[in-house]
Design a protein around this motif. Structure first.
Motif, PDB file in Angstrom:
ATOM      1  N   VAL A   5       0.847  -1.068  -0.163  1.00  0.00           N
ATOM      2  CA  VAL A   5      -0.128  -0.141  -0.152  1.00  0.00           C
ATOM      3  C   VAL A   5       0.774   1.111  -0.072  1.00  0.00           C
ATOM      4  CG1 VAL A   5      -1.602   1.265   1.293  1.00  0.00           C
ATOM      5  CG2 VAL A   5      -1.804  -1.175   1.274  1.00  0.00           C
ATOM      6  N   CYS A   6       0.631   2.004  -0.996  1.00  0.00           N
ATOM      7  CA  CYS A   6       1.340   3.229  -0.949  1.00  0.00           C
ATOM      8  C   CYS A   6       0.716   4.607  -0.114  1.00  0.00           C
ATOM      9  CB  CYS A   6       1.601   3.896  -2.367  1.00  0.00           C
ATOM     10  SG  CYS A   6       2.587   2.555  -3.570  1.00  0.00           S
ATOM     11  N   ALA A   7       1.622   5.136   0.513  1.00  0.00           N
ATOM     12  CA  ALA A   7       1.014   5.994   1.453  1.00  0.00           C
ATOM     13  C   ALA A   7       1.839   7.285   1.338  1.00  0.00           C
ATOM     14  CB  ALA A   7       0.569   5.910   2.862  1.00  0.00           C
ATOM     15  N   LYS A   8       1.030   8.725   1.346  1.00  0.00           N
ATOM     16  CA  LYS A   8       1.640   9.857   1.131  1.00  0.00           C
ATOM     17  C   LYS A   8       1.364  10.907   2.284  1.00  0.00           C
ATOM     18  CE  LYS A   8       2.315  13.543  -2.212  1.00  0.00           C
ATOM     19  NZ  LYS A   8       1.915  14.263  -3.273  1.00  0.00           N
ATOM     20  N   TYR A  47      -7.108   9.271   0.675  1.00  0.00           N
ATOM     21  CA  TYR A  47      -7.358   8.330  -0.298  1.00  0.00           C
ATOM     22  C   TYR A  47      -6.343   7.149   0.121  1.00  0.00           C
ATOM     23  CZ  TYR A  47     -10.025  12.017  -2.900  1.00  0.00           C
ATOM     24  OH  TYR A  47     -10.769  12.708  -3.413  1.00  0.00           O
ATOM     25  N   ASP A  48      -5.053   7.303   0.149  1.00  0.00           N
ATOM     26  CA  ASP A  48      -4.227   6.474   0.814  1.00  0.00           C
ATOM     27  C   ASP A  48      -4.522   5.823   1.918  1.00  0.00           C
ATOM     28  OD1 ASP A  48      -2.682   7.637  -1.460  1.00  0.00           O
ATOM     29  OD2 ASP A  48      -1.263   8.470  -0.245  1.00  0.00           O
ATOM     30  N   GLU A  49      -5.169   6.483   3.153  1.00  0.00           N
ATOM     31  CA  GLU A  49      -5.651   5.484   4.105  1.00  0.00           C
ATOM     32  C   GLU A  49      -6.877   4.605   3.586  1.00  0.00           C
ATOM     33  OE1 GLU A  49      -7.351   8.426   7.002  1.00  0.00           O
ATOM     34  OE2 GLU A  49      -6.596   7.330   8.623  1.00  0.00           O
ATOM     35  N   GLN A  50      -7.596   5.163   2.822  1.00  0.00           N
ATOM     36  CA  GLN A  50      -8.771   4.200   2.336  1.00  0.00           C
ATOM     37  C   GLN A  50      -8.156   3.004   1.498  1.00  0.00           C
ATOM     38  OE1 GLN A  50     -10.826   7.649   1.006  1.00  0.00           O
ATOM     39  NE2 GLN A  50     -12.799   6.785   1.944  1.00  0.00           N
ATOM     40  N   ALA A  51      -6.947   3.330   1.229  1.00  0.00           N
ATOM     41  CA  ALA A  51      -6.417   2.273   0.105  1.00  0.00           C
ATOM     42  C   ALA A  51      -5.823   1.304   1.148  1.00  0.00           C
ATOM     43  CB  ALA A  51      -5.090   2.614  -0.787  1.00  0.00           C
ATOM     44  N   LEU A  52      -5.247   1.631   2.143  1.00  0.00           N
ATOM     45  CA  LEU A  52      -4.887   0.663   3.295  1.00  0.00           C
ATOM     46  C   LEU A  52      -6.180  -0.031   3.859  1.00  0.00           C
ATOM     47  CD1 LEU A  52      -2.810  -0.745   5.257  1.00  0.00           C
ATOM     48  CD2 LEU A  52      -3.194   1.399   6.691  1.00  0.00           C
ATOM     49  N   VAL A 124      -0.693  -4.043  -5.747  1.00  0.00           N
ATOM     50  CA  VAL A 124      -0.256  -2.564  -5.156  1.00  0.00           C
ATOM     51  C   VAL A 124      -1.484  -1.774  -5.102  1.00  0.00           C
ATOM     52  CG1 VAL A 124       1.292  -0.354  -5.369  1.00  0.00           C
ATOM     53  CG2 VAL A 124       2.238  -2.778  -6.163  1.00  0.00           C
ATOM     54  N   LEU A 125      -2.018  -1.308  -3.811  1.00  0.00           N
ATOM     55  CA  LEU A 125      -2.873  -0.300  -3.551  1.00  0.00           C
ATOM     56  C   LEU A 125      -2.581   1.044  -3.376  1.00  0.00           C
ATOM     57  CD1 LEU A 125      -5.304  -2.848  -1.327  1.00  0.00           C
ATOM     58  CD2 LEU A 125      -5.670  -2.327  -3.627  1.00  0.00           C
ATOM     59  N   CYS A 126      -3.075   1.988  -4.085  1.00  0.00           N
ATOM     60  CA  CYS A 126      -2.669   3.424  -3.961  1.00  0.00           C
ATOM     61  C   CYS A 126      -4.073   4.292  -3.707  1.00  0.00           C
ATOM     62  CB  CYS A 126      -2.099   4.066  -5.015  1.00  0.00           C
ATOM     63  SG  CYS A 126      -0.793   3.067  -5.996  1.00  0.00           S
ATOM     64  N   GLN A 194     -15.319   4.988   4.986  1.00  0.00           N
ATOM     65  CA  GLN A 194     -14.675   5.461   6.096  1.00  0.00           C
ATOM     66  C   GLN A 194     -13.303   4.212   6.384  1.00  0.00           C
ATOM     67  OE1 GLN A 194     -15.496   8.395   7.786  1.00  0.00           O
ATOM     68  NE2 GLN A 194     -13.353   8.156   8.840  1.00  0.00           N
ATOM     69  N   ALA A 195     -12.207   4.893   6.737  1.00  0.00           N
ATOM     70  CA  ALA A 195     -11.116   3.961   7.161  1.00  0.00           C
ATOM     71  C   ALA A 195     -11.285   3.751   8.791  1.00  0.00           C
ATOM     72  CB  ALA A 195      -9.827   4.488   6.912  1.00  0.00           C
ATOM     73  N   ARG A 196     -10.740   2.629   9.057  1.00  0.00           N
ATOM     74  CA  ARG A 196     -10.881   2.312  10.736  1.00  0.00           C
ATOM     75  C   ARG A 196     -10.005   3.235  11.505  1.00  0.00           C
ATOM     76  NH1 ARG A 196      -9.604  -3.759   9.943  1.00  0.00           N
ATOM     77  NH2 ARG A 196     -10.723  -3.342   8.402  1.00  0.00           N
ATOM     78  N   TYR A 197     -10.191   3.172  12.801  1.00  0.00           N
ATOM     79  CA  TYR A 197      -9.228   4.098  13.365  1.00  0.00           C
ATOM     80  C   TYR A 197      -8.311   2.966  14.021  1.00  0.00           C
ATOM     81  CZ  TYR A 197     -12.196   8.202  13.381  1.00  0.00           C
ATOM     82  OH  TYR A 197     -12.959   9.207  13.039  1.00  0.00           O
ATOM     83  N   PRO A 198      -7.211   3.311  14.476  1.00  0.00           N
ATOM     84  CA  PRO A 198      -6.083   2.663  14.797  1.00  0.00           C
ATOM     85  C   PRO A 198      -6.512   2.105  16.400  1.00  0.00           C
ATOM     86  CG  PRO A 198      -5.138   4.632  14.255  1.00  0.00           C
ATOM     87  CD  PRO A 198      -6.540   4.806  14.061  1.00  0.00           C
ATOM     88  N   SER A 199      -6.353   0.902  16.468  1.00  0.00           N
ATOM     89  CA  SER A 199      -6.627   0.290  18.128  1.00  0.00           C
ATOM     90  C   SER A 199      -5.610   0.724  19.057  1.00  0.00           C
ATOM     91  CB  SER A 199      -6.792  -1.239  17.846  1.00  0.00           C
ATOM     92  OG  SER A 199      -5.609  -2.086  17.494  1.00  0.00           O
ATOM     93  N   SER A 200      -5.880   0.475  19.992  1.00  0.00           N
ATOM     94  CA  SER A 200      -4.530   0.622  21.279  1.00  0.00           C
ATOM     95  C   SER A 200      -3.588  -0.118  21.066  1.00  0.00           C
ATOM     96  CB  SER A 200      -5.376   0.995  22.754  1.00  0.00           C
ATOM     97  OG  SER A 200      -6.028  -0.158  22.936  1.00  0.00           O
TER      98      SER A 200
END
Lengths: 269, 329
Positions: A5-8, A47-52, A124-126, A194-200
Motif C-alpha cells: 500500500v502506497c501512502a503519502k 485516499y491512501d488511508e482508504q487504500a490501506l 499494489v494499492l494506492c 471510512q477507514a478504521r481508527y487505529p486500535s490501542s
C-alpha cells in the motif's frame, strides 16, 4: 498474497481550504509552499488511508495476506507509517528521497524499483490521487513500470482465486465490477468509505516496530527519473463582485433575483 | 510527419465533438501557432466519422482515426496502444486531452509508456523556450501549481474547463482521415458486471444546475433543490458533504472529485464555497448563492447572492420559476 500500500504525507487539505475559504491563503517566499505559520497539520493522504483500509478488509474477509505500507519522501515523511501500522499493516518501509515532492513519475519509478526488490508482490494499492496536488499520477505510472494490470477508482477489492482480484469501481453512472489479473495496481476512491481508527493494541505495535528505512538512491542505482517539477504555487483570484439582492422578505429577495436573471436571458421562461 | 500538437479524443459511437473536445482544439491551435507547427487530432472509438469531420472543420490539419468496435466501451488497456501510436505518427511533443471520466485510467500511464510526463487539471499552458509549462489546480482548487517538465518524452496535458474557446467551424474544410493501428490486446481487466446504462440527461450537459449543501439542514429538504431544478428546466446537484451524508446520490456530486459542470446558470444553495466544490462549478456563466451567513465564502465567487434562510427563499424561487407558464426546457 503480498499487498503493498502506497501512502503519502500531505498538508491537511481541509486546513488549506480553511485558509482559502476566507481569502487568507498565501504562498511563502520560496514560492513553492504555503505560509500558514505551521498551523496546518501534515497528515496521511485520506485516499491512501482508504487504500490501506481496502487491504485490511481483504484480510478481514479471510484472504491470507501480508500488508506492507510504503512511503517515499524526505526525513519526516515517515510519520504517516506509524498510523498505518497501528491500523494493521504488517510492515512499513520509508524510502528516503528528497527529490520526490510533487512528482508522481519519480515516486512511481522508486516504488517500482522497491516492488521489484521485494520480489513477491502481487498487488499494489494506492489512493486515487494525492489530496495536495490532485494529479493521480502514481497508480498509472506504477502499473506501466511494473507491466501490471491497472484498475482505477476502486470502491472495494476482493481476491478471486490465486491469480486475480475482483474490484468494484465507482464510475459516472454508478458502479461496475471488473476482474483483473495479478499482478495489479489498484487505485482506491473515497466511495470505499471510512477507514478504521487505529486500535490501542495497534498503536503499541506501531511503537515497537519502527519503519524500515531504504535510500531511494540505492533502489534507483544511478538513474535519476523525473517527470515534472513543481516550480511555483499560486493562489488564484476569485470573482469577488457579488451583487447581494436585498428585499423586505424572502419573497421580495427571490423576486428581485429572478427579475435580474430574466433580464440577463438566463431563464428559459 | 513533422511535429504536430496533438489532441487526443475518445469518441462515443456516432457522436460529434463535445464542448471539452472543441476547447482542446482551440488550445491546440494557440499552442501550435506559438510553436510554429500544425495541429493533429486523433479520434479514437467506433463510428468516429462525424467527430473526424468536425475536427477538420474546427482546424485540425491532420486527422487520425481509430475506428473499431473493440474500442467501445472505453478500456484503458485497449485505448493506450492506439493513443501511443497517434503520438508516434504525429511526432507530438505536446498532447492535449479534453476532460472526461477516464483520465486517470490512461493519461499518466500513456505518458509513462513514452518516457514523458503528464499534468491533469490544466488551467493554462504557457509556451516557453521551446517547451511548455503547465498550470494546474491543486489542493482541491484552492491553489494553482505551475509545473515544468523534466521527462524527455511527450508532455500530456489533460485540460480543465474553459482553458480556451472552441475554434469557429469552417464548413466544407475537409481533411482525409489517416487510420491508426488498432492492435489486439490480451485483456488483463475484464468487466464482470457493467454499470447500469446512463439514463436521461447528464449533469455535465445541463444549462441550469441547482445544487444544495449542508445549509439545507436535513436530508428531506433536498427535495426542494430537485423542485427548483425541475421548475427551471435544469438538474439537481449536490456538495460532497451531503453526498457523504447520503442526502443526495454520488452521481449528483459537483466538485473536483465529482462532476465538473459548466452551465449558464448555477445555484449554490446552503453551500459554503469550499475550493473542492468551486472547482466543479466556477466556470458557470452566472453563479447564484443563497446562504444565511453574509460572510460565507461562496459570496466571493457568486455574481448574485441572497442572504437568507434557504428554507424561506427556496419555496419563493420555486413559485416564481413555476409561474412563468413556459414549457420547461
Amino acid at each position: 498474497m503480498h499487498i503493498v500500500v502506497c501512502a503519502k504525507r500531505v498538508l491537511d487539505p481541509d486546513g488549506v481550504n480553511g485558509y482559502a475559504l476566507w481569502g487568507r491563503l498565501k504562498v511563502d517566499d520560496s514560492g513553492r509552499a504555503f505560509d500558514t505559520g505551521g498551523t496546518v497539520a501534515q497528515i496521511i493522504n485520506a485516499y491512501d488511508e482508504q487504500a490501506l483500509e481496502a487491504a485490511l478488509r481483504m484480510r478481514d474477509a479471510g484472504a491470507e495476506c501480508r500488508i506492507t505500507v510504503v512511503t517515499v519522501g524526505g526525513e519526516d515523511a515517515g510519520d504517516v507509517l506509524k498510523r498505518c501500522v497501528a491500523m494493521g499493516a504488517d510492515h512499513a518501509i520509508h524510502v528516503v528521497d528528497s527529490e520526490a515532492r510533487a512528482d508522481g513519475f519519480r515516486v512511481a519509478a522508486i516504488v517500482a524499483a522497491l516492488v521489484r526488490d521485494l520480489g513477491d508482490v502481487d498487488l499494489v494499492l494506492c489512493g486515487r490521487q494525492g489530496s495536495d496536488y490532485d494529479q493521480g499520477t502514481l497508480p498509472g505510472a506504477l502499473a506501466e513500470a511494473l507491466d501490471a494490470a491497472l484498475v482505477t477508482m476502486a470502491a472495494g477489492v476482493a481476491v478471486d482465486g490465486d491469480t486475480a482480484i475482483q474490484v468494484r469501481r465507482a464510475v459516472p453512472n454508478g458502479e461496475e465490477v471488473v476482474r483483473a489479473q495479478l499482478p495489479a495496481v489498484v487505485s482506491v476512491s473515497n466511495e470505499l468509505g471510512q477507514a478504521r481508527y487505529p486500535s490501542s493494541r495497534g498503536m503499541l505495535a506501531a511503537r515497537r516496530t519502527p519503519p524500515e528505512r531504504r535510500a531511494a538512491s540505492d533502489l534507483l542505482a544511478g538513474r535519476e527519473p523525473g517527470g515534472v517539477e513543481l516550480v511555483q504555487l499560486v493562489v488564484p483570484d476569485v470573482q469577488g463582485h457579488c451583487e447581494i439582492v436585498d428585499g423586505a422578505d424572502a419573497a421580495a429577495k427571490a423576486a428581485g433575483l429572478m427579475a435580474r436573471l430574466r433580464e440577463r436571458g438566463l431563464l428559459h421562461a | 510527419m513533422p511535429e504536430h500538437v496533438l489532441v487526443l479524443i475518445n469518441v462515443s459511437p456516432g457522436a460529434t465533438l463535445r464542448d471539452a473536445d472543441r476547447e482542446a482544439l482551440g488550445a491546440a491551435r494557440a499552442l501550435a501557432a506559438a510553436r510554429g507547427v500544425p495541429v493533429a487530432c486523433a479520434l479514437i472509438g467506433h463510428e468516429v466519422a462525424a467527430a473526424a469531420a468536425e475536427a477538420a472543420e474546427r482546424g485540425a490539419d491532420r486527422v487520425l482515426t481509430a475506428d473499431a468496435p473493440s474500442l467501445v466501451p472505453f478500456a484503458g488497456e485497449r485505448f493506450l496502444p492506439v493513443a501511443a501510436d497517434a503520438i508516434r505518427v504525429a511526432e507530438a511533443r505536446i498532447v492535449l486531452v479534453p476532460r472526461g471520466p477516464d483520465l486517470l485510467e490512461f493519461v499518466p500511464r500513456l505518458a509513462a509508456r513514452l518516457d514523458g510526463a503528464s499534468v491533469i487539471g490544466v488551467v493554462a499552458v504557457r509556451a516557453e523556450e521551446g517547451d511548455v509549462t503547465a498550470v494546474a489546480t491543486a489542493f482541491g482548487g484552492a491553489a494553482h501549481a505551475v509545473y515544468r517538465f523534466r521527462a524527455p518524452g511527450p508532455r500530456v496535458l489533460a485540460l480543465a474547463p474553459a482553458v480556451a474557446e472552441a475554434p469557429e467551424r469552417v464548413a466544407g474544410r475537409t481533411v482525409t482521415p489517416e487510420p491508426l493501428t488498432v492492435s489486439d490486446v490480451l485483456p488483463r481487466v475484464e468487466v464482470v458486471t457493467p454499470a447500469a446504462p446512463l439514463e436521461g440527461p447528464r449533469l455535465e450537459d445541463a444549462r441550469v444546475v441547482v445544487s444544495g449543501g449542508r445549509g439545507l439542514g436535513a436530508a428531506d429538504r433536498y427535495a426542494l433543490i430537485r423542485e427548483l431544478a425541475a421548475a427551471l428546466g435544469g438538474m439537481a446537484g449536490a456538495s460532497r458533504a451531503i453526498v457523504d451524508d447520503a442526502w443526495a446520490s454520488p452521481a449528483q456530486q459537483v466538485g473536483l472529485t465529482g462532476k465538473i459542470v459548466t452551465p449558464d446558470l448555477y445555484f449554490a444553495i446552503g453551500i459554503s464555497g469550499a475550493s473542492q466544490h468551486m472547482a466543479g462549478c466556477s466556470n458557470a456563466r452566472c453563479l447564484v448563492a443563497v446562504n444565511t451567513d453574509p460572510q460565507a465564502p461562496i459570496f466571493r465567487y457568486a455574481h448574485y447572492g441572497i442572504v437568507g434562510d434557504c428554507l424561506e427563499v427556496l419555496p419563493e424561487l420555486i413559485r416564481i420559476a413555476g409561474q412563468s407558464g413556459e414549457p420547461k426546457a
